[in-house]
Structures are given as structure tokens and as C-alpha cells.
Design a protein around this motif. Structure first.
Motif, PDB file in Angstrom:
ATOM      1  N   UNK A 147       1.854  -1.233   7.515  1.00 27.16           N
ATOM      2  CA  UNK A 147       0.830  -1.529   6.523  1.00 27.16           C
ATOM      3  C   UNK A 147       1.136  -2.905   5.939  1.00 27.16           C
ATOM      4  N   UNK A 203      15.915  -5.695   4.760  1.00 29.46           N
ATOM      5  CA  UNK A 203      16.553  -4.630   3.992  1.00 29.46           C
ATOM      6  C   UNK A 203      15.904  -3.292   4.347  1.00 29.46           C
ATOM      7  N   UNK A 253       5.114  -3.058   5.858  1.00 32.53           N
ATOM      8  CA  UNK A 253       5.995  -1.909   5.673  1.00 32.53           C
ATOM      9  C   UNK A 253       5.259  -0.690   6.188  1.00 32.53           C
ATOM     10  N   UNK A 305      -3.854  -3.892  -7.081  1.00 36.13           N
ATOM     11  CA  UNK A 305      -2.431  -3.923  -6.727  1.00 36.13           C
ATOM     12  C   UNK A 305      -1.735  -4.992  -7.541  1.00 36.13           C
ATOM     13  N   UNK A 317       1.727  -5.548   3.339  1.00 34.28           N
ATOM     14  CA  UNK A 317       2.100  -5.490   1.931  1.00 34.28           C
ATOM     15  C   UNK A 317       2.095  -6.881   1.320  1.00 34.28           C
ATOM     16  N   UNK A 318       2.664  -7.841   2.043  1.00 37.14           N
ATOM     17  CA  UNK A 318       2.818  -9.188   1.499  1.00 37.14           C
ATOM     18  C   UNK A 318       1.962 -10.168   2.303  1.00 37.14           C
ATOM     19  N   UNK A 323       5.684   0.096  -2.913  1.00 42.53           N
ATOM     20  CA  UNK A 323       6.416  -0.439  -1.769  1.00 42.53           C
ATOM     21  C   UNK A 323       7.426  -1.448  -2.277  1.00 42.53           C
ATOM     22  N   UNK A 324       8.690  -1.257  -1.921  1.00 41.39           N
ATOM     23  CA  UNK A 324       9.724  -2.196  -2.341  1.00 41.39           C
ATOM     24  C   UNK A 324       9.607  -3.464  -1.522  1.00 41.39           C
ATOM     25  N   UNK A 325       9.801  -4.611  -2.192  1.00 44.43           N
ATOM     26  CA  UNK A 325       9.684  -5.864  -1.459  1.00 44.43           C
ATOM     27  C   UNK A 325      10.924  -6.729  -1.637  1.00 44.43           C
ATOM     28  N   UNK A 379      14.214   0.308   3.853  1.00 44.83           N
ATOM     29  CA  UNK A 379      13.248   0.875   2.902  1.00 44.83           C
ATOM     30  C   UNK A 379      12.540  -0.210   2.093  1.00 44.83           C
ATOM     31  N   UNK A 380      12.375  -1.372   2.679  1.00 43.82           N
ATOM     32  CA  UNK A 380      11.795  -2.504   1.977  1.00 43.82           C
ATOM     33  C   UNK A 380      10.821  -3.201   2.926  1.00 43.82           C
ATOM     34  N   UNK A 381       9.753  -3.763   2.360  1.00 41.23           N
ATOM     35  CA  UNK A 381       8.805  -4.492   3.190  1.00 41.23           C
ATOM     36  C   UNK A 381       9.502  -5.684   3.833  1.00 41.23           C
TER      37      UNK A 381
END
Lengths: 193, 57
Positions: free
Chosen positions: B52, B38, B49, A33, B54-55, A98-100, B40-42
Motif C-alpha cells: 500500500x 526497518x 507498506x 491522513x 504510504x509515502x 503505518x509507521x514510517x 514493521x515500517x514503511x
């Protein structure tokens, strides 16, 4: 085949874009990733998925095609030995974006692009077994009215095996075996008569 | 090289700048940590997200 990109290339020109995408693909296959900008992630996805398709094919020609993009032989080795076989049961869609949110500094929208987890074997088996069962039931319903006519004579001699057949049906349904479909098709009309 | 003949008046400058508008970000409430994030954003607070991770927060 991915659609050709419209609009300007990433970076300074076509060659620069090719180099950047090759580096991004190498990093993605090395680390699983990576965090990058949304625009780069979206451009990288079709390229990376095509390379994984080559990895699934797995022959020398495919390996040479991949080596023209990913120049790192150790990364190509992991791609062909680990990543490709992982996705043997998955038909495309090997990456997830995935947008962050925007980046501090230049407010560029960032995204994480990652290789998705391989499909669990059990899930695949259950899904295919469920579709087989549904098809079998759909086939059994029209066959029921026609069934009582002809096996009247056969029903007497078939009555003894019926008990065994119902037990066999239960065990086979649990195991979700492929060969159970042939046996069930023969037995289903007799049960209803 | 052509250059403007007249100084742009204070009125014209301000009229032009009246069209500079900021737009509000489209915020939604995170289902997990109830913070604003925001769409559609993690979520930057809990780092997830669609359930799941992500960060790393």
C-alpha cells in the motif's frame, strides 16, 4: 469504550493533551491522513474512531457531542455527511496507523494515521452471500437421508417443477438474492430424491 | 548542597562508559524494491507498506 490512558499525558497536562488531540482529530477529518509521532497517533486513534461512531449515529445529540471536541463546524459537517456514511457497513476500525521510521532532528518515531477506504459494497454482498450458501449446504446434508421417505407421492407431481427449479437455482445463485434461500430450502430435498 | 568529595577516576569513568552500547537496527529486505528497511515500517525508498502506498517519494 477505549481504555483510559496510563502514564503521563501528552504535552504539559490533561488540558494540553485534550487540546492537542482535538486539533489532531480536526486535522485528520479535514485531510483524511496526517503524519505525526507514533505516540500521538496511538492516542488519537480511539478518540477519532469514537467521533466517527457518533457521526454514524448522525442525530443532533451526537453532533453536539462531537462539537465539544472538534470545534470547527465545517469539519464536523464533512464528518457527518461524508465520513460517517462511508463507514455505515464497517463495524469499527476506521483508521490505519503505518509507521514510517524516525524523524530527522529528534529521532522521534513517526507514523501516518489515515482514514481507511470504505468497504466496497460488492465485497460485503459476496461475503454475506457466501456465508448464506455455506449455511444452506450445511442444512441440506442432514436433511437428505430423511427426504426420500415422505415425498414419494409428491415426487411424481413435483418432477415437472424440478426442471424449472434447477434453472431458478442457477439464476438466483448468480444474483445472490435474499429471497432465494426460502425457495431453495423447499426444493433441495426433492432434487436428491 | 552536597557535592562529590573526590574526582571520579579515569578507570571508573571508563568502566561506566563501557556499558554504553549501540544496538543494531532490525533491518529487513523490502519485498518490492529489495532495499534494506526497518521492520514493521514503511519502506523509505519505495514508500510502500504491505503493498500500500504510504509515502510520496
Amino acid at each position: 469504550m477505549p481504555t483510559p490512558t496510563k502514564g503521563p499525558r501528552l504535552g504539559g497536562g490533561p488540558a494540553h493533551e485534550r487540546l492537542m488531540l482535538a486539533n489532531l482529530a480536526t486535522a485528520l477529518f479535514e485531510h483524511g491522513r496526517i503524519t505525526t509521532t507514533e505516540a500521538k497517533a496511538k492516542r488519537l486513534r480511539p478518540l477519532a474512531e469514537r467521533l466517527i461512531t457518533f457521526a454514524k449515529r448522525g442525530d443532533l445529540h451526537a453532533r453536539r457531542r462531537v462539537l465539544t471536541v472538534v470545534r470547527d463546524k465545517s469539519v464536523v459537517h464533512t464528518l457527518f455527511t461524508e465520513i460517517g456514511p462511508n463507514y455505515a457497513t464497517r463495524a469499527g476500525g476506521y483508521t490505519r496507523i503505518t509507521k514510517i521510521g524516525p524523524r530527522k532532528g529528534d529521532n522521534a518515531p513517526m507514523a501516518v494515521i489515515e482514514l481507511v477506504e470504505p468497504l466496497a459494497e460488492q465485497v460485503v454482498a459476496e461475503a454475506s452471500a457466501a456465508t448464506r450458501r455455506a449455511a444452506k449446504e450445511a442444512a441440506a446434508v442432514p436433511a437428505a437421508p430423511a427426504a426420500p421417505v415422505e415425498p414419494t407421492a409428491a415426487a411424481v407431481e413435483a418432477s415437472a417443477p424440478e426442471a424449472d427449479a434447477t434453472e431458478a437455482n442457477a439464476t438466483e445463485a448468480n444474483a445472490a438474492e435474499v429471497d432465494s434461500t426460502g425457495a431453495d430450502d423447499a426444493e433441495a430435498p426433492k432434487d436428491e430424491s | 548542597m552536597p557535592v562529590p568529595k573526590r574526582k571520579t577516576s579515569r578507570s571508573n569513568t571508563r568502566s561506566r562508559r563501557s556499558q554504553w552500547k549501540a544496538s543494531a537496527p532490525n533491518l529487513v529486505t523490502c519485498a518490492r524494491c529489495k532495499e534494506k528497511r526497518l521492520a514493521h515500517t514503511a519502506c523509505p525508498t519505495c514508500g510502500t507498506y504491505a503493498k500500500r502506498r504510504v509515502l510520496d517519494v
